[in-house]
Design a protein around this motif. Structure first.
Motif, PDB file in Angstrom:
ATOM      1  N   GLN A 101     -14.674  -3.138  11.092  1.00 38.90           N
ATOM      2  CA  GLN A 101     -14.389  -1.814  10.538  1.00 38.90           C
ATOM      3  C   GLN A 101     -14.303  -0.716  11.590  1.00 38.90           C
ATOM      4  N   TYR A 157      -0.818  -0.361   3.372  1.00 38.23           N
ATOM      5  CA  TYR A 157      -1.994   0.387   3.822  1.00 38.23           C
ATOM      6  C   TYR A 157      -3.168   0.020   2.926  1.00 38.23           C
ATOM      7  N   PRO A 158      -4.382  -0.182   3.485  1.00 38.85           N
ATOM      8  CA  PRO A 158      -4.731  -0.174   4.905  1.00 38.85           C
ATOM      9  C   PRO A 158      -4.445  -1.525   5.546  1.00 38.85           C
ATOM     10  N   GLY A 168      -9.105  -3.386   6.301  1.00 38.22           N
ATOM     11  CA  GLY A 168      -9.399  -2.095   5.709  1.00 38.22           C
ATOM     12  C   GLY A 168      -9.472  -0.952   6.686  1.00 38.22           C
ATOM     13  N   GLY A 215     -15.437  -2.997   4.045  1.00 35.63           N
ATOM     14  CA  GLY A 215     -14.010  -3.210   4.214  1.00 35.63           C
ATOM     15  C   GLY A 215     -13.286  -3.269   2.891  1.00 35.63           C
ATOM     16  N   ALA A 216     -12.035  -2.807   2.908  1.00 33.42           N
ATOM     17  CA  ALA A 216     -11.251  -2.744   1.678  1.00 33.42           C
ATOM     18  C   ALA A 216     -11.046  -4.112   1.055  1.00 33.42           C
ATOM     19  N   HIS A 217     -10.997  -5.174   1.879  1.00 34.87           N
ATOM     20  CA  HIS A 217     -10.763  -6.513   1.338  1.00 34.87           C
ATOM     21  C   HIS A 217     -11.974  -7.044   0.581  1.00 34.87           C
ATOM     22  N   ALA A 274     -13.829  -4.739  -1.347  1.00 38.70           N
ATOM     23  CA  ALA A 274     -14.184  -3.651  -2.257  1.00 38.70           C
ATOM     24  C   ALA A 274     -13.827  -3.926  -3.711  1.00 38.70           C
ATOM     25  N   GLU A 275     -12.860  -4.800  -3.964  1.00 35.48           N
ATOM     26  CA  GLU A 275     -12.395  -4.994  -5.330  1.00 35.48           C
ATOM     27  C   GLU A 275     -13.517  -5.502  -6.238  1.00 35.48           C
ATOM     28  N   PRO A 318      -8.198   2.290   8.763  1.00 34.74           N
ATOM     29  CA  PRO A 318      -7.367   3.378   8.228  1.00 34.74           C
ATOM     30  C   PRO A 318      -6.032   3.549   8.947  1.00 34.74           C
TER      31      PRO A 318
END
Length: 364
Positions: free
Chosen positions: A182, A294-295, A299, A151-153, A155-156, A301
């Motif tokens: 996801q 976005y997203p 995360g 998930g994008a949250h 990924a950092e 899409p």
């Protein structure tokens, strides 16, 4: 929101909720996919050999998703516990004293409250950093598995999953991917395992799949699935209380079948239409700023609408959230970095208008 459910909630003294927040457990996850409730009702009408049904449903779900094996759990967190237990040992007697041997490796930025799903097993968590050297140093003969959060949250600052897979598999350490929220995209059911090479993927049954809220799905290698099965109900092991009934088994199967048959691009387009309506409509109100982000919060899409009261509006973010929740039906939203986040994933067609109307009424 059906009239029947709303009436039942009211008879219990509760106000129904219009969910513009997310597929949150505290709000009941998501609505059941068409056909899932009927499958659960049919399952409830007869007795069955439950372990046999669990195997049959798991095998069918694996075939549908291009995985070697599948296992239905009592939620995503239970799938984490049981898959980690499988990596620690297939011997269901290991969880009495002393504590089990083996550590679970995690990227330091992935530590989160779901650690409890691992820590209840007594296994230590070893953190690693983002560099190749840091990852390699955390992996060795005493490592039971790597637990990776998608998930994008998450990924950092994280290393690429491909690097983690390369280094872990080089020393024989399996990698478990928690992708509970996801979906969409539905390809999360096979991308992490069949395409990227992870040993197992964990997905919530009651979020994007729109299955029973108390269900989860573990997909991947046969060894991990069999290990999870050994530790799960009805065996008297660490997962004895993580029971999955015949209703959840057939309900989740029906939900996955329905999900795989959907036009995901059309679904995402509908989400974006709701976001555009909110951004344009709420942004036009005096004292409000609105924009597309976005997203989504996990995360997925698709976009979400972010709205914030201006300093001279007479409203603060928290007071506006409280006013939305105090309506009938209640309107649930998320607060992110001081702004209100509106997620279209849990909104049925037409409900986006009710959310906009609530803002219009509150803000004049």
């Amino acid at each position: 929101m059906t009239n029947h459910s709303a009436q039942t909630y009211r008879e219990l003294g509760l106000r129904p909720v219009l969910n513009a927040a997310a597929t949150l457990t505290v709000l009941g996850g998501s609505r059941l996919a068409p056909g899932a409730a009927e499958a659960m009702r049919e399952a409830s009408a007869d007795f069955v050999d439950l372990p046999e049904l669990q195997r049959a449903v798991g095998a069918h779900l694996a075939e549908l998703t291009g995985n070697a094996a599948g296992y239905v759990t009592s939620g995503g967190s239970a799938a984490v516990t049981l898959s980690v237990a499988a990596c620690l040992s297939k011997d269901i007697t290991v969880f009495g004293p002393p504590r089990p041997a083996g550590a679970v490796a995690m990227f330091s930025g992935h530590r989160n409250p779901y650690d409890y799903a691992v820590r209840q097993l007594g296994a230590p968590i070893v953190e690693f950093g983002a560099s190749r050297a840091e990852i390699a140093a955390a992996l060795g003969p005493g490592t039971a598995c790597v637990l990776w959060f998608a998930g994008a949250h998450y990924a950092e600052g994280a290393p690429e999953l491909s690097l983690v897979l390369e280094l872990a598999h080089r020393v024989g350490v399996p990698v478990l991917v928690d992708a509970a929220a996801q979906i969409p995209p539905v390809s999360s059911l096979w991308r992490f395992t069949a395409e990227l090479g992870a040993d197992a993927v964990i997905v919530s049954g009651g979020k994007g799949l729109r299955g029973p809220q108390s269900s989860g799905l573990l997909l991947g290698s046969a060894d991990i699935i069999e290990g999870a099965r050994a530790h799960g109900a009805p065996h008297h092991a660490v997962g004895r209380g993580m029971k999955v009934g015949k209703e959840e088994l057939l309900g989740l199967l029906a939900a996955v079948q329905w999900t795989l048959g959907q036009d995901e691009s059309a679904l995402l387009a509908r989400y974006e239409q709701a976001v555009a309506l909110w951004v344009d409509g709420i942004g036009a109100l005096r004292g409000m700023s609105a924009w597309r982000d976005y997203p989504s919060e996990a995360g997925q899409p698709h976009g979400r609408a972010m709205v914030r009261p201006d300093p001279d509006s007479g409203w603060g973010t928290e007071s506006l959230v409280d006013a939305l929740w105090d309506r009938d039906p209640r309107i649930a939203v998320l607060v992110v970095d001081g702004a209100i986040a509106l997620n279209p994933q849990t909104i049925d067609p037409g409900e986006e208008l009710l959310v906009l109307q609530a803002f219009q009424e509150l803000l004049g």
